[in-house]
Design an enzyme around this catalytic site. Structure first.
Site, short mmCIF file in Angstrom:
data_model
loop_
_atom_site.label_atom_id
_atom_site.label_comp_id
_atom_site.label_asym_id
_atom_site.label_seq_id
_atom_site.Cartn_x
_atom_site.Cartn_y
_atom_site.Cartn_z
N ASP A 191 1.05 -1.11 -0.08
CA ASP A 191 0.03 -0.04 0.36
C ASP A 191 0.67 1.30 -0.02
O ASP A 191 1.36 2.22 0.48
CB ASP A 191 -0.92 -0.21 1.23
N GLU A 223 3.48 -8.21 7.04
CA GLU A 223 2.03 -8.72 6.51
C GLU A 223 2.56 -9.63 5.13
O GLU A 223 2.19 -9.62 4.11
CB GLU A 223 1.31 -7.84 6.06
N TYR A 239 -7.03 -3.59 12.48
CA TYR A 239 -7.20 -2.26 12.32
C TYR A 239 -8.73 -2.16 12.74
O TYR A 239 -9.28 -2.16 11.89
CB TYR A 239 -7.24 -1.63 10.93
N GLU A 244 1.17 -1.52 14.19
CA GLU A 244 0.46 -0.72 13.76
C GLU A 244 -1.09 -0.52 13.91
O GLU A 244 -1.23 -1.27 14.46
CB GLU A 244 0.20 -1.07 12.07
#
Ligand code: GCB
Length: 656
Positions: free
Chosen positions: A211, A455, A508, A544
């Site tokens: 990303d 990841e 998230y 994160e």
């Protein structure tokens, strides 16, 4: 071994260093000037041409490296002025160049001092700090180097070439290809669209599973430097502490002579010699050593000694001297079942994830931006960051050493999503990248842990062998630091985590799942931590968490994308982090320090907006929330005996 006392590492470390690093040919010391070394930066405007031909091979077919790009212009079209360092994507007005995939060509003339071309006792080296992604280099039309992978430096010894006849200048041509494959790091795929009712002939796009925008070009300085023909090729330092004695283990590699003497001097910050030794390997002892402490952990953080290495080599033409000075921080790192220890004291990472990213220059190195970012980090009270998702410029690491900002140093292993990218071919390249990365960054006291990937598809079957091998290899290269990778897999399915020293987990909650429902965060986050810890009994970092936020969007009660939502989400995370950090959570790194550019997608409004600062480095409301939190955390983890504790006074964080 990493779970044992740091002292054991100091014994094994130097023994293993030699074995591990022997895999990679030669050192990659940062090019510093000294009494025996000069450097000449080649930053500025280069001639540039993208090869827009259908097969992108016109440059090779017409041998653009044979003459200057301007001379081959008749064949291939105009050249552009291109700044170096910079990504090429955003400096122009041509949309085709922004998303260009294939070969681009850079070229410039360098004027060399006469001595460099006439003194056969001088070695002239061309060094490219970072070329994204595959690079081929010619000097005066002669092929001198090839390198795979961005973010890490490579060199070519061009002495013979520039010393073979009368020469006033030399032409440097660098062809760079930003095409990614399932076997590159990061990986990517090219998708050809063959339905001619929808796409023009030959249409293709490059897809990635990471990303951030795949910026390309010469991202860091290109420079020439000299050494004598017998020279200090590499230095490896490990440190330890015995009571109040600092131990500095050194190993020095020499090239160009079998017969030489080496002297090493360790100087304190005032330039006084505190220890000295001889020979290529040894241990220096520093009584009452000043340790390298992280920012906000000690009254005098980031204490650096200087290791002066002096080589005198015997050559056929007589004695030759070379001098190199390396900053050295004396500190230990260790990991227990629930703690991350620096100098034997629990260290809590309160910091950020970053990107090398800015308007116009993309991933191009930029001093003003760098200094601004470090001022913001200190304003924030951040004591750490992760180099998500690739190694950052060497100058960044040097500032971390000087300011005491702790680094989790991450490889470009981002977006390993396909089984193909866990193949032996990928693994082989990944092992080499780790060698290059450890070779470059091993001597930075700020680097306390390696992260081999972000990841990856770590629940796919081949992931077990892949990460077992990769992590073992990294530990063999550097037994003095813990190794991790950052996971988003579930604790039950992840096949790589058994091999890490610290579990780094991204989540998230109430962003990509249960969006809009901040009320579920506490439960889900607590469950996440408990599951991981129950399974592995290893310290955990929340590596994160965050929320997309458009600066200036306000909505109360909070709605997604507003500054209030970002703050609210962070506060929910903090409630759980405050409980679990008393047990085994050893860090929290916000995603992200600043907004950054990504590929276009319906989820991204001109880039990723999870920054607590905008891309122009202006604070969103969440920056003030984190600032308050980080300074509070700093107070709690203060280890120095003195009564002075870190305080954040007004706008000035500079209390030390
Ligand atoms: C992640 C990735 C990071 C992304 C972030 C996001 O898990 O590690 O590269 O930018 O999520 O914002 O989606």
């Amino acid at each position: 071994m990493l779970r044992e006392r740091a002292g054991a590492w100091a014994v094994l470390g130097p023994l293993l260093w030699g074995c591990g690093l022997a895999l990679l040919q030669g050192g990659m010391l940062y090019p510093r000037e000294s009494r025996s070394r000069e450097r000449k930066e080649l930053d500025g405007l280069w001639s540039f041409r993208a090869d827009f031909s259908d097969n992108r091979r016109q440059g090779f077919e017409q041998q653009w490296y044979r003459a200057s790009l301007r001379e081959v212009r008749a064949l291939s079209g105009p050249t552009l002025d291109m700044p170096v360092p910079s990504s090429f994507n955003d400096v122009g007005q041509d949309g085709r160049l922004r998303s260009f995939v294939g070969w681009v060509w850079y070229e410039r003339e360098a004027t060399l001092p006469q001595r460099w071309t006439q003194d056969l006792g001088t070695r002239v080296v061309l060094r490219i700090g970072s070329a994204h992604y595959y690079a081929i280099v010619w000097v005066n039309g002669v092929h001198v180097a090839e390198h795979e992978g961005g973010h890490l430096p490579f060199e070519a010894d061009i002495s013979k070439l520039v010393q073979s006849g009368p020469l006033s200048s030399c032409r440097i041509t660098i062809a760079i290809n930003n095409t990614l494959s399932p076997y590159t790091l990061p990986p990517g795929t090219i998708l050809y669209q063959t339905d001619t009712s929808k796409y023009p002939k030959g249409y293709f796009v490059q897809n990635t599973n990471f990303d951030f925008f795949n910026y390309a070009g010469l991202h860091r300085s290109v420079l020439l430097y000299t050494t004598p023909i017998s020279y200090i090729d590499d230095i490896t330092i490990t440190t330890d502490v015995d009571q109040d004695i600092g131990l500095v283990n050194y190993q020095i590699f020499i090239q160009g002579s079998e017969h030489f003497q080496l002297e090493v001097f360790l100087l304190d910050a005032d330039g006084r010699t505190v220890a000295q030794g001889t020979g290529g390997q040894g241990q220096l002892q520093v009584p009452r050593a000043h340790l390298w402490w992280p920012y906000l952990m000690h009254e005098h953080p980031a204490y650096l000694y200087s290791l002066e290495v002096r080589l005198t080599a015997q050559t056929a033409d007589g004695p030759v001297s070379d001098f190199y000075t390396l900053p050295v921080g004396i500190r230990t790192v260790a990991v227990t079942e629930s703690r991350f220890l620096i100098n034997g004291k629990p260290f809590y990472f309160h910091g950020v994830n970053k990107h090398e990213d800015a308007d116009i220059r993309g991933k191009g190195f930029d001093w003003p931006l760098l200094v601004k970012d470090f001022n913001l980090l200190r304003w924030l009270g951040a004591n750490a960051f992760r180099t998500s998702h690739y190694p950052y410029a060497e100058e960044v690491m040097q500032l971390c050493d000087r300011y005491g900002i702790v680094v989790i140093d991450e490889s470009p292993g981002a977006g390993i999503a396909l089984a193909q990218s866990l193949s032996n071919m990928s693994l082989q390249h990944h092992l080499e990248v780790m060698e290059e990365m450890v070779r470059r960054d091993k001597n930075h006291p700020a680097v306390v842990m390696w992260s081999v990937a972000n990841e990856p598809a770590s629940s796919l079957k081949p992931a077990g062998y892949y990460f077992k091998t990769l992590i073992a290899h990294t530990k063999a290269l550097d037994p003095s630091r813990p190794v991790t990778f950052v996971t988003k897999s579930s604790y039950e399915a992840d096949l790589g985590v058994p091999y890490v020293d610290v579990i780094c987990v991204n989540s998230y909650y109430s962003w990509y799942h249960d969006y809009g429902h901040m009320e579920v965060i506490q439960l889900q986050l607590a469950t996440q931590f408990e599951n991981w810890y129950r399974t592995y009994q290893k310290p955990i970092i929340q590596s994160e968490y965050g929320a997309e936020t458009i600066a200036g969007f306000h909505q109360d009660p909070p709605l997604m994308f507003s500054e209030e939502y970002q703050k609210g989400l962070l506060e929910q995370y903090h409630l759980v982090l405050d409980q679990k950090r008393k047990e085994y959570v050893v860090g929290e790194l916000i995603w992200n320090f600043a907004d950054f550019m990504t590929d276009q997608s319906p989820q991204r409004a001109i880039g990723n907006r999870k920054g607590i600062f905008t891309r122009q480095r202006q604070p969103k409301s969440a920056a003030f929330l984190l600032r308050e939190r980080y300074w509070k955390l700093a107070n709690e983890t203060w280890h120095h005996q003195s009564a002075v504790k870190p305080q954040c006074v007004g706008n000035s964080p500079f209390i030390f």
